[in-house]
Design a protein around this motif. Structure first.
Motif, mmCIF file in Angstrom:
data_model
loop_
_atom_site.group_PDB
_atom_site.id
_atom_site.type_symbol
_atom_site.label_atom_id
_atom_site.label_comp_id
_atom_site.label_asym_id
_atom_site.label_seq_id
_atom_site.Cartn_x
_atom_site.Cartn_y
_atom_site.Cartn_z
ATOM 1 N N LYS A 295 0.843 -1.189 0.000
ATOM 2 C CA LYS A 295 0.000 0.000 0.000
ATOM 3 C C LYS A 295 0.883 1.246 0.000
ATOM 4 C CE LYS A 295 -3.773 -2.531 0.852
ATOM 5 N NZ LYS A 295 -4.882 -2.695 -0.107
ATOM 6 N N ILE A 296 0.383 2.330 -0.599
ATOM 7 C CA ILE A 296 1.145 3.572 -0.636
ATOM 8 C C ILE A 296 1.396 4.083 0.777
ATOM 9 C CG2 ILE A 296 -0.927 4.998 -0.863
ATOM 10 C CD1 ILE A 296 2.542 5.632 -2.458
ATOM 11 N N PHE A 297 0.455 3.834 1.688
ATOM 12 C CA PHE A 297 0.630 4.233 3.085
ATOM 13 C C PHE A 297 1.840 3.526 3.688
ATOM 14 C CE2 PHE A 297 0.062 3.705 7.629
ATOM 15 C CZ PHE A 297 -0.353 4.960 8.051
ATOM 16 N N THR A 298 1.993 2.235 3.375
ATOM 17 C CA THR A 298 3.119 1.451 3.911
ATOM 18 C C THR A 298 4.445 2.023 3.427
ATOM 19 O OG1 THR A 298 1.727 -0.524 3.897
ATOM 20 C CG2 THR A 298 4.111 -0.857 4.090
ATOM 21 N N ILE A 299 4.517 2.375 2.143
ATOM 22 C CA ILE A 299 5.758 2.910 1.584
ATOM 23 C C ILE A 299 6.098 4.265 2.191
ATOM 24 C CG2 ILE A 299 6.853 3.713 -0.539
ATOM 25 C CD1 ILE A 299 5.192 1.621 -2.049
ATOM 26 N N LEU A 300 5.109 5.146 2.263
ATOM 27 C CA LEU A 300 5.357 6.483 2.816
ATOM 28 C C LEU A 300 5.726 6.404 4.302
ATOM 29 C CD1 LEU A 300 2.497 8.551 1.115
ATOM 30 C CD2 LEU A 300 4.940 8.491 0.529
ATOM 31 N N PHE A 301 5.054 5.521 5.021
ATOM 32 C CA PHE A 301 5.378 5.372 6.437
ATOM 33 C C PHE A 301 6.784 4.784 6.603
ATOM 34 C CE2 PHE A 301 5.205 3.116 10.565
ATOM 35 C CZ PHE A 301 4.916 4.209 11.364
ATOM 36 N N GLY A 302 7.190 3.907 5.686
ATOM 37 C CA GLY A 302 8.541 3.361 5.719
ATOM 38 C C GLY A 302 9.589 4.430 5.505
ATOM 39 N N VAL A 303 9.331 5.359 4.586
ATOM 40 C CA VAL A 303 10.255 6.479 4.361
ATOM 41 C C VAL A 303 10.350 7.335 5.620
ATOM 42 C CG1 VAL A 303 10.639 8.594 3.028
ATOM 43 C CG2 VAL A 303 9.859 6.515 1.878
ATOM 44 N N LEU A 304 9.211 7.593 6.253
ATOM 45 C CA LEU A 304 9.207 8.371 7.486
ATOM 46 C C LEU A 304 10.012 7.678 8.576
ATOM 47 C CD1 LEU A 304 8.166 10.752 9.178
ATOM 48 C CD2 LEU A 304 6.131 9.379 9.700
ATOM 49 N N CYS A 305 9.867 6.369 8.691
ATOM 50 C CA CYS A 305 10.623 5.618 9.697
ATOM 51 C C CYS A 305 12.115 5.638 9.383
ATOM 52 C CB CYS A 305 10.123 4.175 9.771
ATOM 53 S SG CYS A 305 8.489 3.995 10.513
ATOM 54 N N TYR A 306 12.457 5.585 8.105
ATOM 55 C CA TYR A 306 13.864 5.654 7.694
ATOM 56 C C TYR A 306 14.475 6.981 8.149
ATOM 57 C CZ TYR A 306 17.897 6.316 4.621
ATOM 58 O OH TYR A 306 19.150 6.576 4.137
ATOM 59 N N ILE A 307 13.795 8.065 7.868
ATOM 60 C CA ILE A 307 14.299 9.387 8.256
ATOM 61 C C ILE A 307 14.376 9.496 9.774
ATOM 62 C CG2 ILE A 307 13.782 11.856 8.234
ATOM 63 C CD1 ILE A 307 12.524 11.445 5.469
ATOM 64 N N THR A 308 13.355 9.008 10.447
ATOM 65 C CA THR A 308 13.317 9.083 11.911
ATOM 66 C C THR A 308 14.494 8.351 12.537
ATOM 67 O OG1 THR A 308 10.897 9.229 11.912
ATOM 68 C CG2 THR A 308 11.954 8.538 13.962
ATOM 69 N N GLY A 309 14.729 7.117 12.110
ATOM 70 C CA GLY A 309 15.829 6.339 12.669
ATOM 71 C C GLY A 309 17.182 6.937 12.341
ATOM 72 N N MET A 310 17.348 7.398 11.103
ATOM 73 C CA MET A 310 18.628 7.970 10.704
ATOM 74 C C MET A 310 18.945 9.235 11.498
ATOM 75 S SD MET A 310 20.212 6.104 8.455
ATOM 76 C CE MET A 310 21.378 7.248 7.718
ATOM 77 N N VAL A 311 17.957 10.108 11.684
ATOM 78 C CA VAL A 311 18.178 11.324 12.463
ATOM 79 C C VAL A 311 18.482 10.975 13.913
ATOM 80 C CG1 VAL A 311 17.090 13.446 13.335
ATOM 81 C CG2 VAL A 311 16.841 12.807 10.937
ATOM 82 N N GLY A 312 17.880 9.902 14.414
ATOM 83 C CA GLY A 312 18.195 9.445 15.766
ATOM 84 C C GLY A 312 19.653 9.071 15.925
ATOM 85 N N VAL A 313 20.276 8.612 14.829
ATOM 86 C CA VAL A 313 21.706 8.295 14.842
ATOM 87 C C VAL A 313 22.538 9.540 14.585
ATOM 88 C CG1 VAL A 313 23.550 7.002 13.700
ATOM 89 C CG2 VAL A 313 21.356 5.901 14.153
ATOM 90 N N THR A 314 22.211 10.287 13.518
ATOM 91 C CA THR A 314 23.049 11.415 13.105
ATOM 92 C C THR A 314 23.000 12.582 14.089
ATOM 93 O OG1 THR A 314 21.260 12.315 11.732
ATOM 94 C CG2 THR A 314 22.791 10.790 10.689
ATOM 95 N N ALA A 315 21.782 13.047 14.388
ATOM 96 C CA ALA A 315 21.642 14.181 15.300
ATOM 97 C C ALA A 315 21.714 13.755 16.760
ATOM 98 C CB ALA A 315 20.316 14.906 15.044
ATOM 99 N N GLY A 316 21.431 12.466 17.020
ATOM 100 C CA GLY A 316 21.427 11.974 18.386
ATOM 101 C C GLY A 316 22.729 11.335 18.807
ATOM 102 N N ALA A 317 22.880 10.036 18.511
ATOM 103 C CA ALA A 317 24.070 9.305 18.963
ATOM 104 C C ALA A 317 25.358 9.941 18.458
ATOM 105 C CB ALA A 317 23.992 7.846 18.494
#
Length: 334
Positions: free
Chosen positions: A65-87
Motif C-alpha cells: 500500500k502507498i501508506f506502507t511505503i510512505l510510512f517506511g520512508v518516514l521511519c527511515y528518516i526518523t531512525g537515521m536522524v536518531g543516529v546522526t543528530a542523536g548518537a
C-alpha cells in the motif's frame, strides 16, 4: 538562537592536535596487522536472515500500500536522524546541548535505528575518531572495503579495539539518565521501535497485511544499515579531501544525501566538534536542519561551529582540492 562560533585560538589547538595525530598514524608501522579471524556466527545468521526477508520485500513492493511505503520512508528518516543528530552529534561529540524532552525524543528515534545503544555506539565512535585507521579502530578502513562496510560486525574485535576502547571516556554518557535508561532496556525498546510499531501501524491504519508490513519494516531497516555503513566505507575511501589530505575520510556527495548530511567526512574528521558536520552552505543536511529547528523552538542550544579564520587557515595548511593522488602513495581501492 545564535550559533556559538568556536573561538579561533581554541579551534586551532584542537585542529593542530587532530592534524598531528593524523600524521603520526600515517607514519606508523604499516606491517601486517594481527587480524582476528573468529567469526561471530550469530551476527552472520541474523544479517543473512534480514537480507533474505529484505529481498522478498523488494519482490513485493508493487503489492504494498502507498501508506506502507510512505510510512517506511518516514521511519527511515526518523531512525537515521536518531543516529546522526542523536548518537553522533549530540552524545558522541557533544557538538550541541539538548533539553531533556529532546533527548528523550532522540533516544526513541535512535532506538528505531537499531544500531546498538547510544552508550555503545558513542563509545565505539569515539574510539573510531581517536584511533582512526589503526587496529584500535572498530571499522578500520585500511583492512579493506568489505571489512569497514560490514565485515567488522562479523568478526571478533581486534585486541587493540578492546584494550584501547576501555580507556575511552564515557562517564558523561552514563550520567545522562536518558542514555542510561536506553542502555538498560535497549532490546525491548529497539525491537518495539524498529519492528513492532512500524509493522502494526501500516497494518492497523493502512490496511496492509501484517506479513507485508513486517517485511517492509525489515527492508527499511536493512537499507538504513547499509546507508550508515557507507559512511565507514565509501566516505573513508572515495572523494575529495579539501580540509586534511593526510587522513582517509573524504567528502562524498552521494553518501551525504542518503545519510542525511553525514557525507562531509573529511570536514567532520578535521573538525569533529562542529554541530553541522560540514561547512555552512555546503551540501544538503536534514540532520542539521533538524538541530536548527530544535534550536529555534528552544530545545537545542550551544551549537558549536568552526571559526571561518580557523577553517581557511587549516585548508591552506593541510587541504587538497581533489583526490587524484593517493594518501602516502597508497592507492585507495575496494
Amino acid at each position: 538562537m545564535e550559533v556559538e562560533t568556536i573561538v579561533q585560538t581554541r579551534s586551532k589547538i584542537v585542529a593542530d592536535d587532530d592534524y598531528n595525530a593524523a600524521k603520526n598514524r600515517n607514519k606508523s608501522d604499516k606491517g601486517e596487522m594481527q587480524q582476528p579471524t573468529q567469526i561471530i556466527w550469530k551476527n552472520v545468521v541474523l544479517m543473512t536472515g534480514l537480507h533474505i526477508v529484505s529481498i522478498y520485500a523488494m519482490s513485493q513492493i508493487s503489492q504494498l500500500k502507498i501508506f506502507t511505503i510512505l510510512f517506511g520512508v518516514l521511519c527511515y528518516i526518523t531512525g537515521m536522524v536518531g543516529v546522526t543528530a542523536g548518537a553522533h552529534r549530540l552524545w558522541s561529540h557533544k557538538t550541541y546541548k539538548a533539553k531533556l524532552s529532546l533527548r528523550v525524543i532522540l533516544m526513541l528515534m535512535n532506538s528505531m535505528a537499531l544500531q546498538n545503544s547510544i552508550f555503545h555506539w558513542s563509545r565505539d565512535h569515539r574510539s573510531h575518531h581517536k584511533h582512526s585507521e589503526t587496529d584500535a579502530d572498530p571499522h578500520n578502513a585500511k583492512r579493506g572495503f568489505l571489512f569497514c562496510h560490514v565485515g567488522w560486525l562479523f568478526l571478533r574485535k581486534h585486541p587493540d579495539v578492546m584494550e584501547k576502547g576501555r580507556k575511552i571516556a564515557t562517564d558523561d554518557l552514563m550520567k545522562d539518565p536518558v542514555v542510561s535508561f536506553q542502555n538498560r532496556f535497549y532490546l525491548p525498546l529497539s525491537i518495539t521501535c524498529c519492528f513492532i510499531v512500524p509493522s502494526i501501524i501500516p497494518w492497523y491504519f493502512g490496511g496492509e497485511t501484517l506479513i507485508n508490513a513486517y517485511c517492509a519494516a525489515a527492508l527499511r531497516y536493512c537499507i538504513s544499515l547499509h546507508v550508515s555503513w557507507t559512511v565507514n566505507s565509501f566516505a573513508h575511501m572515495f572523494g575529495d579531501r579539501p580540509y586534511d589530505k593526510y587522513i582517509s575520510p573524504a567528502e562524498n556527495t552521494i553518501v551525504n544525501y542518503f545519510a542525511l548530511g553525514e557525507g562531509h567526512h573529511n570536514y567532520h574528521h578535521t573538525f569533529p566538534y562542529d554541530y553541522a558536520a560540514s561547512e555552512f552552505g555546503k551540501g544538503w543536511s536534514l540532520s542539521t536542519m533538524f538541530i536548527d529547528f530544535m534550536a529555534l523552538i528552544g530545545q537545542a542550544y550551544d551549537r558549536k561551529k568552526v571559526a571561518h579564520e580557523t577553517l581557511h587557515a587549516r585548508m591552506k595548511r593541510t587541504g587538497k582540492l581533489s583526490n587524484n593522488d593517493a594518501i602516502d602513495g597508497t592507492p585507495l581501492t575496494m
